[in-house]
Design a protein around this motif. Structure first.
Motif, mmCIF file in Angstrom:
data_model
loop_
_atom_site.group_PDB
_atom_site.id
_atom_site.type_symbol
_atom_site.label_atom_id
_atom_site.label_comp_id
_atom_site.label_asym_id
_atom_site.label_seq_id
_atom_site.Cartn_x
_atom_site.Cartn_y
_atom_site.Cartn_z
ATOM 1 N N ARG A 11 0.971 -0.865 0.209
ATOM 2 C CA ARG A 11 -0.046 0.389 0.024
ATOM 3 C C ARG A 11 0.531 1.406 -0.224
ATOM 4 O O ARG A 11 2.436 0.689 0.319
ATOM 5 N N PRO B 46 0.205 -2.723 5.641
ATOM 6 C CA PRO B 46 -0.345 -3.883 5.157
ATOM 7 C C PRO B 46 -1.393 -5.036 4.921
ATOM 8 O O PRO B 46 -2.123 -5.140 4.447
ATOM 9 N N ASN C 40 -5.239 -5.211 3.824
ATOM 10 C CA ASN C 40 -5.377 -6.486 2.675
ATOM 11 C C ASN C 40 -6.707 -7.360 3.185
ATOM 12 O O ASN C 40 -7.743 -7.967 2.344
#
Length: 111
Positions: free
Chosen positions: A86, A92, A96
């Protein structure tokens, strides 16, 4: 970072198309090619950022760099982070995971 020349050669050296954050690409390539990492609990050096530092000069390229890393390492990012890197480095993997659950319909966003 210290590494063996053989690991550097196996990882494919540094990516010439990246103008910044090329160390990230190298670390990912090295791990994908079987390299191992050991975290040393002490600070080995301090990185000084000045107005002319590469980190500052390439800041405007951040999106392009992250996009290139995602393109070069899509399968790895999926395996390790559950999706793409990201633009914000914070969490991240969590982002996700939540993003996938929303897309699968497991979570609904309130309107």
């Amino acid at each position: 970072m210290t590494y063996r020349k053989a690991d550097w050669e196996k990882a494919g050296v540094y990516c010439p198309e990246l103008l910044g954050r090329e160390d990230w690409d190298f670390w990912i390539s090295m791990q994908k090619s079987g390299g191992r990492f050991i975290r040393i609990p002490e600070v080995g050096f301090h990185y000084r950022v000045t107005g002319n530092s590469k980190r500052k000069r390439t800041r405007q390229l951040k999106k392009e760099i992250i996009d290139t890393l995602n393109k070069r390492h899509a399968v790895y990012s999926e395996e390790q982070l559950g999706g793409a890197l990201r633009y914000s480095r914070t969490w991240p993997k969590l982002i996700n995971t939540i993003d996938k659950k929303i897309k699968q319909g497991k979570y609904k966003l309130k309107q």
